[in-house]
Design an enzyme around this catalytic site. Structure first.
Site, PDB file in Angstrom:
ATOM      1  N   LYS A   9       0.759  -1.171   0.015  1.00 26.51           N
ATOM      2  CA  LYS A   9       0.077   0.223  -0.222  1.00 26.51           C
ATOM      3  C   LYS A   9       0.922   1.264   0.002  1.00 26.51           C
ATOM      4  O   LYS A   9       2.305   1.243   0.282  1.00 26.51           O
ATOM      5  CB  LYS A   9      -1.027   0.043   1.166  1.00 26.51           C
ATOM      6  CG  LYS A   9      -1.798  -1.183   1.131  1.00 26.51           C
ATOM      7  CD  LYS A   9      -2.858  -1.030   2.510  1.00 26.51           C
ATOM      8  CE  LYS A   9      -3.812  -2.071   2.272  1.00 26.51           C
ATOM      9  NZ  LYS A   9      -4.772  -1.934   3.669  1.00 26.51           N
ATOM     10  N   TYR A  49     -12.331  -2.118  -3.015  1.00 27.78           N
ATOM     11  CA  TYR A  49     -12.727  -2.112  -1.640  1.00 27.78           C
ATOM     12  C   TYR A  49     -14.249  -1.998  -1.762  1.00 27.78           C
ATOM     13  O   TYR A  49     -14.760  -1.478  -0.552  1.00 27.78           O
ATOM     14  CB  TYR A  49     -12.296  -0.956  -0.927  1.00 27.78           C
ATOM     15  CG  TYR A  49     -10.853  -1.301  -0.285  1.00 27.78           C
ATOM     16  CD1 TYR A  49     -10.610  -2.478   0.417  1.00 27.78           C
ATOM     17  CD2 TYR A  49      -9.762  -0.458  -0.633  1.00 27.78           C
ATOM     18  CE1 TYR A  49      -9.157  -2.806   0.720  1.00 27.78           C
ATOM     19  CE2 TYR A  49      -8.422  -0.565  -0.171  1.00 27.78           C
ATOM     20  CZ  TYR A  49      -8.401  -1.866   0.551  1.00 27.78           C
ATOM     21  OH  TYR A  49      -7.088  -2.303   1.048  1.00 27.78           O
ATOM     22  N   ASN A 112      -1.692  -0.042   7.327  1.00 28.18           N
ATOM     23  CA  ASN A 112      -1.321  -1.178   7.549  1.00 28.18           C
ATOM     24  C   ASN A 112      -0.722  -1.789   6.537  1.00 28.18           C
ATOM     25  O   ASN A 112      -0.478  -3.109   6.369  1.00 28.18           O
ATOM     26  CB  ASN A 112      -2.356  -1.951   8.087  1.00 28.18           C
ATOM     27  CG  ASN A 112      -3.404  -2.233   7.230  1.00 28.18           C
ATOM     28  OD1 ASN A 112      -3.597  -1.489   6.092  1.00 28.18           O
ATOM     29  ND2 ASN A 112      -4.493  -2.958   7.404  1.00 28.18           N
ATOM     30  N   HIS A 115      -1.788  -5.371   1.403  1.00 30.87           N
ATOM     31  CA  HIS A 115      -3.268  -6.032   1.427  1.00 30.87           C
ATOM     32  C   HIS A 115      -3.004  -7.414   0.918  1.00 30.87           C
ATOM     33  O   HIS A 115      -1.969  -7.594   0.092  1.00 30.87           O
ATOM     34  CB  HIS A 115      -3.859  -5.206   0.245  1.00 30.87           C
ATOM     35  CG  HIS A 115      -5.135  -5.924  -0.530  1.00 30.87           C
ATOM     36  ND1 HIS A 115      -6.344  -6.201   0.475  1.00 30.87           N
ATOM     37  CD2 HIS A 115      -5.374  -6.838  -1.293  1.00 30.87           C
ATOM     38  CE1 HIS A 115      -7.259  -6.882  -0.168  1.00 30.87           C
ATOM     39  NE2 HIS A 115      -6.649  -7.413  -1.360  1.00 30.87           N
ATOM     40  N   GLU A 126      -9.970  -9.790  -7.677  1.00 20.62           N
ATOM     41  CA  GLU A 126      -8.927  -8.878  -7.240  1.00 20.62           C
ATOM     42  C   GLU A 126      -7.903  -8.765  -8.265  1.00 20.62           C
ATOM     43  O   GLU A 126      -7.149  -7.996  -8.833  1.00 20.62           O
ATOM     44  CB  GLU A 126      -8.276  -8.740  -5.921  1.00 20.62           C
ATOM     45  CG  GLU A 126      -9.422  -8.343  -4.752  1.00 20.62           C
ATOM     46  CD  GLU A 126      -8.947  -8.525  -3.274  1.00 20.62           C
ATOM     47  OE1 GLU A 126      -7.899  -9.043  -3.244  1.00 20.62           O
ATOM     48  OE2 GLU A 126      -9.811  -8.499  -2.612  1.00 20.62           O
TER      49      GLU A 126
HETATM   50  P1  IDP Z   1      -7.741  -6.620   5.431  1.00 22.73           P
HETATM   51  O1  IDP Z   1      -7.004  -5.809   4.628  1.00 22.73           O
HETATM   52  O2  IDP Z   1      -7.033  -7.438   6.557  1.00 22.73           O
HETATM   53  O3  IDP Z   1      -8.468  -7.700   4.547  1.00 22.73           O
HETATM   54  P2  IDP Z   1     -10.335  -5.303   5.588  1.00 22.73           P
HETATM   55  O4  IDP Z   1     -11.301  -5.526   6.807  1.00 22.73           O
HETATM   56  O5  IDP Z   1     -10.683  -5.992   4.499  1.00 22.73           O
HETATM   57  O6  IDP Z   1      -9.003  -5.869   6.062  1.00 22.73           O
HETATM   58  O7  IDP Z   1     -10.245  -3.616   5.518  1.00 22.73           O
HETATM   59  C1  IDP Z   1      -9.588  -3.144   4.376  1.00 22.73           C
HETATM   60  C2  IDP Z   1      -8.834  -2.152   4.874  1.00 22.73           C
HETATM   61  O8  IDP Z   1      -9.576  -1.271   5.584  1.00 22.73           O
HETATM   62  C3  IDP Z   1      -7.797  -2.566   5.873  1.00 22.73           C
HETATM   63  O9  IDP Z   1      -6.537  -3.219   5.781  1.00 22.73           O
HETATM   64  C4  IDP Z   1      -7.429  -1.264   6.593  1.00 22.73           C
HETATM   65  O10 IDP Z   1      -6.400  -0.450   5.820  1.00 22.73           O
HETATM   66  C5  IDP Z   1      -8.808  -0.626   6.440  1.00 22.73           C
HETATM   67  N1  IDP Z   1      -9.767  -0.728   7.782  1.00 22.73           N
HETATM   68  C6  IDP Z   1     -10.324  -1.938   8.067  1.00 22.73           C
HETATM   69  N2  IDP Z   1     -11.023  -1.776   9.251  1.00 22.73           N
HETATM   70  C7  IDP Z   1     -10.878  -0.575   9.773  1.00 22.73           C
HETATM   71  C8  IDP Z   1     -11.280   0.147  10.741  1.00 22.73           C
HETATM   72  O11 IDP Z   1     -11.862  -0.129  11.505  1.00 22.73           O
HETATM   73  N3  IDP Z   1     -10.993   1.524  10.626  1.00 22.73           N
HETATM   74  C9  IDP Z   1     -10.024   2.174   9.835  1.00 22.73           C
HETATM   75  N4  IDP Z   1      -9.665   1.420   8.862  1.00 22.73           N
HETATM   76  C10 IDP Z   1     -10.021   0.220   8.714  1.00 22.73           C
HETATM   77 MG    MG Z   2      -9.975  -7.299   3.188  1.00 24.94          MG
END
Ligand code: IDP
Ligand code: MG
Length: 151
Positions: A9, A49, A112, A115, A126
């Site tokens: 990312k 997303y 984070n 992805h 994807e």
């Molecule tokens: P993942 O990346 O581990 O699959 P997902 O639940 O699919 O997690 O969420 C996609 C992305 O959205 C996350 O990697 C993170 O960057 C962001 N995200 C997820 N949950 C939250 C939240 O509660 N607050 C803010 N950002 C979030």
């Molecule tokens: Mg995800």
């Protein structure tokens, strides 16, 4: 064999962690089958997303993922989808164990680093968003028999 989409990312690119992420996937034994460097458009981000549309963090997520270049990669191997997710850690870096990418390099869930596709249907969708079929390379490595038993 499974294929999974991995993104470094914008924060991972800005922080100079492209190589760090590649080396962890490569050393585990996964095989790279596609890679490109791009800045995601708003449209691509919304498609990627789509499952999060309407959530409170969605606008910030779209702004973040389009804020700078990313590296998009397809990695292949037995159980690639679930094992790459384990290498990444949990969505929340604070819940990610040391030794995982997010546990080693991230603190904030909004920044984070990586992805990885969550399941097979997501991986197929994807991969098709980021790559045309002719941009993926079907190949084998001499070392594959030392990584995959084939049994
Ligand atoms: P993942 O990346 O581990 O699959 P997902 O639940 O699919 O997690 O969420 C996609 C992305 O959205 C996350 O990697 C993170 O960057 C962001 N995200 C997820 N949950 C939250 C939240 O509660 N607050 C803010 N950002 C979030
Ligand atoms: Mg995800």
């Amino acid at each position: 064999m499974e294929r999974t989409l991995v993104l470094v990312k914008p924060d991972g690119v800005q922080r100079g962690l492209i190589g760090e992420i590649i080396i962890r996937l490569e050393r585990r034994g996964f095989r790279l089958v596609g890679m490109k460097f791009l800045q995601m458009s708003e449209g691509l981000a919304q498609k990627h997303y789509g499952e999060h549309e309407g959530k409170d963090f969605y606008p910030g997520l779209i702004a973040y993922i389009t804020s700078g270049p990313v590296v998009a990669m397809v990695w292949e191997g037995d159980q690639a989808i679930s094992l790459v997710r384990k290498i990444m850690g949990e969505t929340k870096p604070s819940a990610s164990p040391p030794g995982s990418i997010r546990g080693d390099f991230a603190i904030d869930v909004r920044r984070n680093i990586v992805h990885g596709s969550a399941k097979e249907s997501d991986a197929d969708r994807e991969i098709n968003l980021f790559f045309r079929p002719d941009e993926l390379v079907n190949w084998s490595r001499d070392v594959d028999r030392w990584v995959f038993s084939g049994e």
